[in-house]
Scaffold this motif. Structure first.
Motif, PDB file in Angstrom:
ATOM      1  N   THR A 273      -5.374   7.247  -3.418  1.00 51.87           N
ATOM      2  CA  THR A 273      -4.075   7.146  -4.093  1.00 51.87           C
ATOM      3  C   THR A 273      -3.341   5.896  -3.634  1.00 51.87           C
ATOM      4  OG1 THR A 273      -3.943   9.563  -4.079  1.00 51.87           O
ATOM      5  CG2 THR A 273      -1.891   8.380  -4.503  1.00 51.87           C
ATOM      6  N   ASN A 274      -2.762   5.176  -4.593  1.00 48.71           N
ATOM      7  CA  ASN A 274      -1.908   4.021  -4.285  1.00 48.71           C
ATOM      8  C   ASN A 274      -0.461   4.433  -4.485  1.00 48.71           C
ATOM      9  OD1 ASN A 274      -0.930   1.427  -3.813  1.00 48.71           O
ATOM     10  ND2 ASN A 274      -1.494   0.651  -5.850  1.00 48.71           N
ATOM     11  N   ILE A 275       0.428   3.869  -3.669  1.00 50.43           N
ATOM     12  CA  ILE A 275       1.862   4.037  -3.914  1.00 50.43           C
ATOM     13  C   ILE A 275       2.351   2.710  -4.482  1.00 50.43           C
ATOM     14  CG2 ILE A 275       4.116   4.412  -2.840  1.00 50.43           C
ATOM     15  CD1 ILE A 275       2.799   6.286  -0.851  1.00 50.43           C
ATOM     16  N   THR A 276       2.829   2.739  -5.697  1.00 45.62           N
ATOM     17  CA  THR A 276       3.149   1.484  -6.400  1.00 45.62           C
ATOM     18  C   THR A 276       4.569   1.051  -6.043  1.00 45.62           C
ATOM     19  OG1 THR A 276       3.968   2.654  -8.330  1.00 45.62           O
ATOM     20  CG2 THR A 276       1.633   2.093  -8.319  1.00 45.62           C
ATOM     21  N   GLU A 277       4.730   0.716  -4.789  1.00 45.62           N
ATOM     22  CA  GLU A 277       6.028   0.291  -4.282  1.00 45.62           C
ATOM     23  C   GLU A 277       5.832  -1.088  -3.675  1.00 45.62           C
ATOM     24  OE1 GLU A 277       9.327   0.807  -4.759  1.00 45.62           O
ATOM     25  OE2 GLU A 277       8.559   2.862  -4.935  1.00 45.62           O
TER      26      GLU A 277
ATOM     27  N   GLY B 173     -10.740   4.261  -3.029  1.00 45.93           N
ATOM     28  CA  GLY B 173     -10.897   3.414  -1.841  1.00 45.93           C
ATOM     29  C   GLY B 173      -9.616   3.098  -1.102  1.00 45.93           C
ATOM     30  N   VAL B 174      -8.488   3.611  -1.573  1.00 46.44           N
ATOM     31  CA  VAL B 174      -7.259   3.386  -0.818  1.00 46.44           C
ATOM     32  C   VAL B 174      -6.658   4.740  -0.418  1.00 46.44           C
ATOM     33  CG1 VAL B 174      -6.835   1.252  -2.113  1.00 46.44           C
ATOM     34  CG2 VAL B 174      -5.507   3.288  -2.651  1.00 46.44           C
ATOM     35  N   THR B 175      -5.969   4.751   0.711  1.00 46.05           N
ATOM     36  CA  THR B 175      -5.345   5.975   1.213  1.00 46.05           C
ATOM     37  C   THR B 175      -3.883   5.675   1.455  1.00 46.05           C
ATOM     38  OG1 THR B 175      -7.406   6.525   2.330  1.00 46.05           O
ATOM     39  CG2 THR B 175      -5.443   7.714   3.041  1.00 46.05           C
TER      40      THR B 175
ATOM     41  N   LEU C  41       2.731  -1.885   4.282  1.00 47.53           N
ATOM     42  CA  LEU C  41       3.939  -1.101   4.563  1.00 47.53           C
ATOM     43  C   LEU C  41       4.918  -1.308   3.420  1.00 47.53           C
ATOM     44  CD1 LEU C  41       4.386  -1.840   8.383  1.00 47.53           C
ATOM     45  CD2 LEU C  41       2.859  -0.227   7.228  1.00 47.53           C
ATOM     46  N   LYS C  42       5.529  -0.225   2.948  1.00 48.54           N
ATOM     47  CA  LYS C  42       6.331  -0.299   1.720  1.00 48.54           C
ATOM     48  C   LYS C  42       7.780   0.071   1.955  1.00 48.54           C
ATOM     49  CE  LYS C  42       2.159   0.253  -0.558  1.00 48.54           C
ATOM     50  NZ  LYS C  42       1.617  -0.015  -1.866  1.00 48.54           N
ATOM     51  N   VAL C  43       8.647  -0.532   1.143  1.00 49.26           N
ATOM     52  CA  VAL C  43      10.080  -0.254   1.247  1.00 49.26           C
ATOM     53  C   VAL C  43      10.426   1.028   0.496  1.00 49.26           C
ATOM     54  CG1 VAL C  43      10.869  -2.600   1.611  1.00 49.26           C
ATOM     55  CG2 VAL C  43      10.545  -1.755  -0.719  1.00 49.26           C
TER      56      VAL C  43
ATOM     57  N   PHE D 251       3.122   4.005   3.106  1.00 45.02           N
ATOM     58  CA  PHE D 251       2.112   2.960   3.317  1.00 45.02           C
ATOM     59  C   PHE D 251       0.884   3.228   2.477  1.00 45.02           C
ATOM     60  CE2 PHE D 251       1.035   6.325   6.260  1.00 45.02           C
ATOM     61  CZ  PHE D 251      -0.336   6.440   6.117  1.00 45.02           C
ATOM     62  N   THR D 252       0.114   2.156   2.259  1.00 35.87           N
ATOM     63  CA  THR D 252      -1.185   2.274   1.606  1.00 35.87           C
ATOM     64  C   THR D 252      -2.186   1.504   2.450  1.00 35.87           C
ATOM     65  OG1 THR D 252      -0.225   2.507  -0.590  1.00 35.87           O
ATOM     66  CG2 THR D 252      -2.491   1.743  -0.500  1.00 35.87           C
ATOM     67  N   PHE D 253      -3.321   2.139   2.739  1.00 36.87           N
ATOM     68  CA  PHE D 253      -4.370   1.488   3.523  1.00 36.87           C
ATOM     69  C   PHE D 253      -5.559   1.222   2.603  1.00 36.87           C
ATOM     70  CE2 PHE D 253      -8.280   1.784   6.084  1.00 36.87           C
ATOM     71  CZ  PHE D 253      -8.058   0.705   6.919  1.00 36.87           C
ATOM     72  N   VAL D 254      -6.000  -0.039   2.577  1.00 32.70           N
ATOM     73  CA  VAL D 254      -7.125  -0.434   1.735  1.00 32.70           C
ATOM     74  C   VAL D 254      -8.356  -0.562   2.617  1.00 32.70           C
ATOM     75  CG1 VAL D 254      -7.921  -2.099   0.007  1.00 32.70           C
ATOM     76  CG2 VAL D 254      -5.467  -1.736   0.351  1.00 32.70           C
ATOM     77  N   SER D 255      -9.337   0.323   2.431  1.00 32.42           N
ATOM     78  CA  SER D 255     -10.464   0.360   3.372  1.00 32.42           C
ATOM     79  C   SER D 255     -11.421  -0.829   3.202  1.00 32.42           C
ATOM     80  CB  SER D 255     -11.219   1.685   3.249  1.00 32.42           C
ATOM     81  OG  SER D 255     -11.602   1.890   1.924  1.00 32.42           O
TER      82      SER D 255
HETATM   83  C1  LIG Z   1      -0.726  -0.643  -5.636  1.00 33.40           C
HETATM   84  O1  LIG Z   1       0.169  -0.820  -6.691  1.00 33.40           O
HETATM   85  C2  LIG Z   1       0.971  -2.000  -6.627  1.00 33.40           C
HETATM   86  C3  LIG Z   1       1.962  -1.997  -7.782  1.00 33.40           C
HETATM   87  O2  LIG Z   1       1.333  -1.739  -8.991  1.00 33.40           O
HETATM   88  C4  LIG Z   1       0.055  -3.215  -6.643  1.00 33.40           C
HETATM   89  O3  LIG Z   1       0.823  -4.398  -6.529  1.00 33.40           O
HETATM   90  C5  LIG Z   1      -0.914  -3.123  -5.497  1.00 33.40           C
HETATM   91  O4  LIG Z   1      -1.820  -4.210  -5.521  1.00 33.40           O
HETATM   92  C6  LIG Z   1      -1.686  -1.804  -5.544  1.00 33.40           C
HETATM   93  N1  LIG Z   1      -2.462  -1.713  -4.324  1.00 33.40           N
HETATM   94  C7  LIG Z   1      -3.745  -1.464  -4.372  1.00 33.40           C
HETATM   95  C8  LIG Z   1      -4.391  -1.350  -3.048  1.00 33.40           C
HETATM   96  O5  LIG Z   1      -4.384  -1.317  -5.395  1.00 33.40           O
END
Ligand SMILES: *[C@@H]1O[C@H](CO)[C@@H](O)[C@H](O)[C@H]1NC(C)=O
Length: 370
Positions: free
Chosen positions: A213-217, A269-271, A255-257, A244-248
């Motif tokens: 899961t990605n957090i689109t922040e 592939g992301v957590t 780190l996100k606001v 946060f989102t970790f890309v393996s």
């Molecule tokens: C997660 O979403 C944001 C906003 O859409 C994007 O900029 C970012 O690259 C994405 N991150 C990943 C790891 O896909």
């Protein structure tokens, strides 16, 4: 020939034991010229000595105090190293102070820094400003905020009237950060048990992760991390990290606001996850040995060990080691096989700059002084 060889061996044993001696004493009016590895900024010589102690490679240092006037180099803390562990030269220079790393002294990993610095500003690294009646109250505000590492207070005589009584809370990393994390066949990396931040008295929590899961922040900061758990550890220690989102794939810890809403999007592939500031999350990431992962740089020293598990034990037992990389016995380059590289980062409060300013007081949090 043979005697020369033995002499050489004896000499190297001597210098090895010398460099592992605990030498706390400061040498006033003594310079250790050359052998520089890095220049950092520090408000006084004791803080500089602690920085040298926490810097992975620093073995000795020279400090140029507030009164030093040549080349605008006051507050310079010159971190140094040599293969023998000894300064090559010691020269008398009025006003400078030199000394040694306290690594052999089993140093306190979180030194108490109780001194107040009237007339010194620690510019930069601000994350919050508030008004307090004096520097003591500003320091209490800093001490009670786990993200605050140092502060600056502008008193009632500060030149800019509408900024009087302002207390700035400031941030530097209090948990280990890794400069480089990359894939490399034949090595294993991991952390010391000490990397787990003890948060006594806080209730246990899960440290929930959102898999794939990605957090689109928007990102506030992207830095290398070893695993989702380590990325969560960084997010929890940061001042404003809301998620946060970790890309393996590339070991990026984003780190996100804080946005108005948290939008989760499926992404393989992301957590992602949330900080755990008021509870004690599952710390199992600390014990995981990461196969085929290299933590580049930050070496204190190496030892030869039979396997990665003994390397982690060695790191646990060395009070200076925070993380390690082990080179497996089948690594292609024979000369470094079985090496257990012990590593660390500076985690004590470290202001990026120090300047002289009238009617201000700066200092450090007192959480380590209890
Ligand atoms: C997660 O979403 C944001 C906003 O859409 C994007 O900029 C970012 O690259 C994405 N991150 C990943 C790891 O896909």
């Amino acid at each position: 020939m043979k005697t020369l060889f033995i002499l050489g061996v004896l000499l190297s044993i001597c210098s090895l034991s010398l460099s592992q001696e605990c030498r706390e004493q400061l040498l006033e009016d003594v310079d250790f010229p050359g052998s520089d590895i890095q220049t950092v900024i520090s408000p006084d010589v004791d803080h500089c000595q602690q920085l040298c102690t926490q810097h992975p490679a620093c073995l000795f240092f020279t400090y140029l105090p507030a009164e030093w006037t040549q080349n605008n180099r006051n507050f310079f803390c010159l971190l140094k190293s040599s293969s023998s562990g000894e300064p090559k030269v010691k020269t008398p220079v009025q006003g400078v102070t030199s000394g040694f790393s306290l690594k052999p002294c089993r140093p306190d990993p979180k030194p108490c820094l109780p001194r107040m610095y009237p007339g010194l500003d620690f510019p930069g690294a601000d994350y919050r400003a508030l008004f307090t009646e004096d520097a003591e109250e500003c320091r209490r505000a800093c001490t009670q905020d786990p993200a605050c590492q140092f502060f600056n207070f502008q008193n009632g005589r500060f030149t800019i009237e509408n900024l009087r009584y302002t207390c700035y809370l400031k941030f530097s990393w209090a948990v280990p950060t890794l400069p480089i994390v990359e894939r490399k066949a034949g090595v294993v990396s991991g952390f010391s048990k000490k990397a787990e931040t003890p948060q006594w008295g806080k209730p246990v929590c899960q440290g929930k992760l959102f898999l794939n899961t990605n957090i689109t922040e928007e990102n506030v900061l992207v830095l290398p991390a070893a695993s989702p758990g380590h990325c969560q550890n960084l997010c929890s220690a940061h001042t404003v990290c809301a998620s946060f989102t970790f890309v393996s794939d590339n070991f990026n810890c984003q780190l996100k606001v804080n946005g108005n809403a948290m939008i989760l999007k499926a992404k393989a592939g992301v957590t992602s996850g949330l900080p755990a500031r008021f509870c004690r999350p599952d710390n199992s990431w600390v014990n995981v040995a990461l196969e085929g992962v290299d933590f580049g740089g930050s070496d204190i020293r190496f030892e030869v060990t039979d396997d990665a598990a003994s390397c982690q034990r060695t790191c646990n037992e060395d009070s200076n080691c925070q993380f390690y990389t082990y080179v497996k016995p089948d690594f292609p380059e024979t000369s470094i096989r079985r090496r257990c590289f012990l590593k660390r980062a500076i985690t004590m409060p470290a202001p990026p700059r120090v300047t002289k300013v009238d009617n201000v007081v700066s200092g450090f949090q007192l959480r380590n002084c209890l």
